[in-house]
Design a protein around this motif. Structure first.
Motif, PDB file in Angstrom:
ATOM      1  N   ASP A 121     -51.064 -14.483 -37.018  1.00 15.36           N
ATOM      2  CA  ASP A 121     -50.951 -13.117 -36.613  1.00 15.36           C
ATOM      3  C   ASP A 121     -50.256 -12.244 -37.386  1.00 15.36           C
ATOM      4  O   ASP A 121     -49.092 -12.011 -37.198  1.00 15.36           O
ATOM      5  N   ARG A 122     -50.437 -11.896 -38.499  1.00 16.87           N
ATOM      6  CA  ARG A 122     -49.695 -10.870 -39.531  1.00 16.87           C
ATOM      7  C   ARG A 122     -49.598  -9.638 -38.917  1.00 16.87           C
ATOM      8  O   ARG A 122     -48.442  -9.324 -39.189  1.00 16.87           O
ATOM      9  N   ALA A 123     -50.119  -9.106 -38.158  1.00 17.23           N
ATOM     10  CA  ALA A 123     -50.105  -7.683 -37.811  1.00 17.23           C
ATOM     11  C   ALA A 123     -49.052  -7.821 -36.746  1.00 17.23           C
ATOM     12  O   ALA A 123     -48.384  -6.991 -36.540  1.00 17.23           O
ATOM     13  N   ALA A 124     -49.212  -8.922 -35.815  1.00 19.74           N
ATOM     14  CA  ALA A 124     -47.786  -8.973 -34.808  1.00 19.74           C
ATOM     15  C   ALA A 124     -46.524  -9.332 -35.341  1.00 19.74           C
ATOM     16  O   ALA A 124     -45.743  -8.609 -35.087  1.00 19.74           O
ATOM     17  N   ALA A 125     -46.646  -9.930 -36.521  1.00 15.40           N
ATOM     18  CA  ALA A 125     -45.283 -10.325 -37.100  1.00 15.40           C
ATOM     19  C   ALA A 125     -44.786  -8.946 -37.919  1.00 15.40           C
ATOM     20  O   ALA A 125     -43.636  -8.679 -37.849  1.00 15.40           O
ATOM     21  N   LEU A 126     -45.534  -8.122 -38.444  1.00 19.44           N
ATOM     22  CA  LEU A 126     -45.103  -6.998 -39.071  1.00 19.44           C
ATOM     23  C   LEU A 126     -44.597  -5.952 -38.232  1.00 19.44           C
ATOM     24  O   LEU A 126     -43.597  -5.220 -38.253  1.00 19.44           O
ATOM     25  N   ALA A 127     -45.568  -6.093 -36.878  1.00 17.08           N
ATOM     26  CA  ALA A 127     -44.972  -5.014 -35.779  1.00 17.08           C
ATOM     27  C   ALA A 127     -43.695  -5.382 -35.477  1.00 17.08           C
ATOM     28  O   ALA A 127     -42.831  -4.508 -34.895  1.00 17.08           O
ATOM     29  N   GLU A 128     -43.352  -6.743 -35.219  1.00 20.69           N
ATOM     30  CA  GLU A 128     -41.978  -7.080 -34.786  1.00 20.69           C
ATOM     31  C   GLU A 128     -40.857  -6.568 -35.769  1.00 20.69           C
ATOM     32  O   GLU A 128     -39.916  -6.241 -35.378  1.00 20.69           O
ATOM     33  N   MET A 129     -41.236  -7.008 -37.027  1.00 21.18           N
ATOM     34  CA  MET A 129     -40.005  -6.354 -38.075  1.00 21.18           C
ATOM     35  C   MET A 129     -39.862  -5.062 -38.137  1.00 21.18           C
ATOM     36  O   MET A 129     -38.727  -4.552 -37.923  1.00 21.18           O
ATOM     37  N   VAL A 130     -40.952  -4.115 -37.731  1.00 27.79           N
ATOM     38  CA  VAL A 130     -40.921  -2.804 -37.816  1.00 27.79           C
ATOM     39  C   VAL A 130     -40.176  -2.422 -36.478  1.00 27.79           C
ATOM     40  O   VAL A 130     -39.045  -1.639 -36.237  1.00 27.79           O
ATOM     41  N   ARG A 131     -40.580  -3.056 -35.371  1.00 30.03           N
ATOM     42  CA  ARG A 131     -39.726  -2.794 -34.042  1.00 30.03           C
ATOM     43  C   ARG A 131     -38.338  -2.958 -34.136  1.00 30.03           C
ATOM     44  O   ARG A 131     -37.498  -2.157 -33.463  1.00 30.03           O
ATOM     45  N   VAL A 132     -37.640  -3.991 -34.616  1.00 26.14           N
ATOM     46  CA  VAL A 132     -36.209  -4.259 -34.741  1.00 26.14           C
ATOM     47  C   VAL A 132     -35.498  -3.482 -35.767  1.00 26.14           C
ATOM     48  O   VAL A 132     -34.234  -3.153 -35.591  1.00 26.14           O
ATOM     49  N   LEU A 133     -36.380  -2.864 -36.565  1.00 31.59           N
ATOM     50  CA  LEU A 133     -35.715  -2.058 -37.689  1.00 31.59           C
ATOM     51  C   LEU A 133     -35.178  -0.742 -37.182  1.00 31.59           C
ATOM     52  O   LEU A 133     -36.021  -0.002 -36.261  1.00 31.59           O
ATOM     53  N   ARG A 134     -34.034  -0.177 -37.468  1.00 37.25           N
ATOM     54  CA  ARG A 134     -33.560   1.082 -37.038  1.00 37.25           C
ATOM     55  C   ARG A 134     -34.109   2.134 -37.690  1.00 37.25           C
ATOM     56  O   ARG A 134     -34.592   2.116 -38.718  1.00 37.25           O
ATOM     57  N   PRO A 135     -34.412   3.171 -36.983  1.00 38.06           N
ATOM     58  CA  PRO A 135     -34.910   4.525 -37.598  1.00 38.06           C
ATOM     59  C   PRO A 135     -34.206   4.767 -38.932  1.00 38.06           C
ATOM     60  O   PRO A 135     -32.932   4.810 -38.858  1.00 38.06           O
ATOM     61  N   GLY A 136     -34.871   5.014 -39.887  1.00 37.23           N
ATOM     62  CA  GLY A 136     -34.380   5.379 -41.274  1.00 37.23           C
ATOM     63  C   GLY A 136     -33.892   3.954 -42.046  1.00 37.23           C
ATOM     64  O   GLY A 136     -33.783   4.089 -43.017  1.00 37.23           O
ATOM     65  N   GLY A 137     -34.145   2.898 -41.482  1.00 43.16           N
ATOM     66  CA  GLY A 137     -34.030   1.560 -42.076  1.00 43.16           C
ATOM     67  C   GLY A 137     -35.315   1.291 -42.931  1.00 43.16           C
ATOM     68  O   GLY A 137     -36.271   1.825 -42.692  1.00 43.16           O
ATOM     69  N   VAL A 138     -34.927   0.211 -44.048  1.00 47.55           N
ATOM     70  CA  VAL A 138     -36.128   0.004 -44.658  1.00 47.55           C
ATOM     71  C   VAL A 138     -36.492  -1.653 -44.443  1.00 47.55           C
ATOM     72  O   VAL A 138     -35.806  -2.638 -44.503  1.00 47.55           O
ATOM     73  N   LEU A 139     -37.899  -1.670 -44.579  1.00 47.93           N
ATOM     74  CA  LEU A 139     -38.546  -2.820 -44.440  1.00 47.93           C
ATOM     75  C   LEU A 139     -39.230  -3.375 -46.018  1.00 47.93           C
ATOM     76  O   LEU A 139     -40.052  -2.359 -46.626  1.00 47.93           O
ATOM     77  N   THR A 140     -38.979  -4.495 -46.346  1.00 55.29           N
ATOM     78  CA  THR A 140     -39.537  -5.117 -47.769  1.00 55.29           C
ATOM     79  C   THR A 140     -40.135  -6.181 -47.365  1.00 55.29           C
ATOM     80  O   THR A 140     -39.658  -7.293 -46.824  1.00 55.29           O
ATOM     81  N   VAL A 141     -41.368  -6.487 -48.059  1.00 59.40           N
ATOM     82  CA  VAL A 141     -42.222  -7.652 -47.834  1.00 59.40           C
ATOM     83  C   VAL A 141     -42.748  -8.183 -49.070  1.00 59.40           C
ATOM     84  O   VAL A 141     -43.511  -7.244 -49.889  1.00 59.40           O
ATOM     85  N   MET A 142     -42.724  -9.476 -49.448  1.00 58.17           N
ATOM     86  CA  MET A 142     -43.414  -9.984 -50.633  1.00 58.17           C
ATOM     87  C   MET A 142     -44.356 -11.106 -50.306  1.00 58.17           C
ATOM     88  O   MET A 142     -44.069 -11.602 -49.406  1.00 58.17           O
ATOM     89  N   ILE A 143     -45.662 -10.984 -50.851  1.00 60.41           N
ATOM     90  CA  ILE A 143     -46.459 -11.907 -50.857  1.00 60.41           C
ATOM     91  C   ILE A 143     -47.253 -11.989 -51.650  1.00 60.41           C
ATOM     92  O   ILE A 143     -47.193 -11.091 -53.013  1.00 60.41           O
ATOM     93  N   PRO A 144     -48.297 -13.151 -52.044  1.00 60.25           N
ATOM     94  CA  PRO A 144     -49.117 -13.278 -52.975  1.00 60.25           C
ATOM     95  C   PRO A 144     -50.193 -12.521 -53.092  1.00 60.25           C
ATOM     96  O   PRO A 144     -50.931 -12.318 -51.796  1.00 60.25           O
ATOM     97  N   SER A 145     -50.507 -11.636 -54.060  1.00 57.06           N
ATOM     98  CA  SER A 145     -51.648 -10.644 -53.720  1.00 57.06           C
ATOM     99  C   SER A 145     -52.885 -10.763 -54.451  1.00 57.06           C
ATOM    100  O   SER A 145     -53.897  -9.961 -54.365  1.00 57.06           O
ATOM    101  N   THR A 146     -53.140 -12.172 -54.811  1.00 52.47           N
ATOM    102  CA  THR A 146     -54.333 -12.324 -55.508  1.00 52.47           C
ATOM    103  C   THR A 146     -54.723 -13.504 -55.667  1.00 52.47           C
ATOM    104  O   THR A 146     -53.892 -14.768 -55.527  1.00 52.47           O
ATOM    105  N   LYS A 147     -55.891 -14.135 -55.512  1.00 49.14           N
ATOM    106  CA  LYS A 147     -56.386 -15.655 -55.772  1.00 49.14           C
ATOM    107  C   LYS A 147     -56.301 -15.947 -57.146  1.00 49.14           C
ATOM    108  O   LYS A 147     -56.776 -17.070 -57.537  1.00 49.14           O
ATOM    109  N   HIS A 148     -56.086 -15.085 -58.045  1.00 44.66           N
ATOM    110  CA  HIS A 148     -56.187 -15.342 -59.605  1.00 44.66           C
ATOM    111  C   HIS A 148     -54.830 -15.597 -60.022  1.00 44.66           C
ATOM    112  O   HIS A 148     -53.875 -15.083 -59.605  1.00 44.66           O
TER     113      HIS A 148
END
Length: 254
Positions: free
Chosen positions: A169-196
């Protein structure tokens, strides 16, 4: 719960953040177990498929091999610390910290006034990470990325590298990261972006791996209310950074 005073500084800080939710963690193998699970077990929400594999000793060993291979072959997977906009004080959360390599890099890059807490679902990986890391600013917790055990807006920065593609559940995990982050804080995520290209190496991992389209993760950031979204592509990997809207009267993060 009572905040533990007999713990290293980073873990003591973690218990302060857990206290607001009344969680009494079990201390074992150098990490805090917020799920109070036996070593090698996995949370119910992540108890099937690839998450269960990572929670096992075999999974931890395979992850160590795969991570070393990816770091050696794929330059795009290396953490661009100069681009992350790390806070100069407070708490950084490393979601899906695995063996703690990125957790340590974040502590080294952010400076002496920052505590970095690595969160993972795999007890074997956390035990290895806790043994390998001697930095008093770094601590590790067993927790579910889909149900982070922290109060709203209590951490100053969130980083997650090469993890979101493994979460059901990627949306739920991302929502949790946003929830715990303070206002003004920065979230950074790295993922593989292609099948090639070289990222196809990850297709050999057990279980399902989700490969993101180029616009998918930035779109998820926007859908969760993050602003000032920036994208950086390095090889077959995509880094996406966004800021949580600050409270009224506070300047946005740049």
């Amino acid at each position: 719960m009572t905040v533990r005073t007999d713990l290293p500084p980073a873990l003591r800080r973690a218990t302060e953040l857990l206290a607001v939710r009344g969680i009494d963690p079990l201390v074992q193998d150098g990490y805090l177990d917020t799920l109070r699970q036996p070593p090698g077990s996995v949370a119910d929400a992540e108890g099937t498929g690839i998450q269960a594999f990572w929670a096992s000793k075999a999974g931890a060993g395979f992850y160590r091999f795969a991570q070393a291979l990816v770091r050696a072959v794929l330059k795009g997977s290396r953490t661009p610390t100069e681009w992350l906009v790390l806070p100069s004080k407070g708490v950084i959360l490393d979601v899906g910290s695995g063996l703690g390599h990125v957790t340590g890099v974040l502590a080294d890059s952010a400076g002496g006034d920052v505590v970095v807490l690595g969160v993972d679902i795999s007890a074997p990986m956390l035990a290895r990470a806790a043994r390998a890391c001697t930095d008093s600013r770094v601590g590790f917790l067993l927790a579910d990325a889909g149900r982070l055990p922290f109060d709203d807006g209590c951490v100053d920065g969130v980083v997650s590298t090469a993890v979101l593609q493994l979460v059901a559940d990627r949306a739920a995990a991302l929502a949790e990261m946003v929830r715990v982050l303070r206002p003004g804080g920065v979230l950074t995520v790295m993922i593989p972006s292609t099948k090639h290209g070289p990222a196809k190496l990850m297709s050999a991992l057990p279980g399902g791996v989700h490969y993101f389209d180029d616009d998918e993760l930035p779109g998820m950031f926007a859908a969760h209310g993050l602003t000032d979204v920036h994208v950086r592509r390095k090889g077959s990997f995509q880094w996406v950074r966004g800021a949580k809207n600050p409270a009224p009267g506070n300047a946005p993060v740049r």
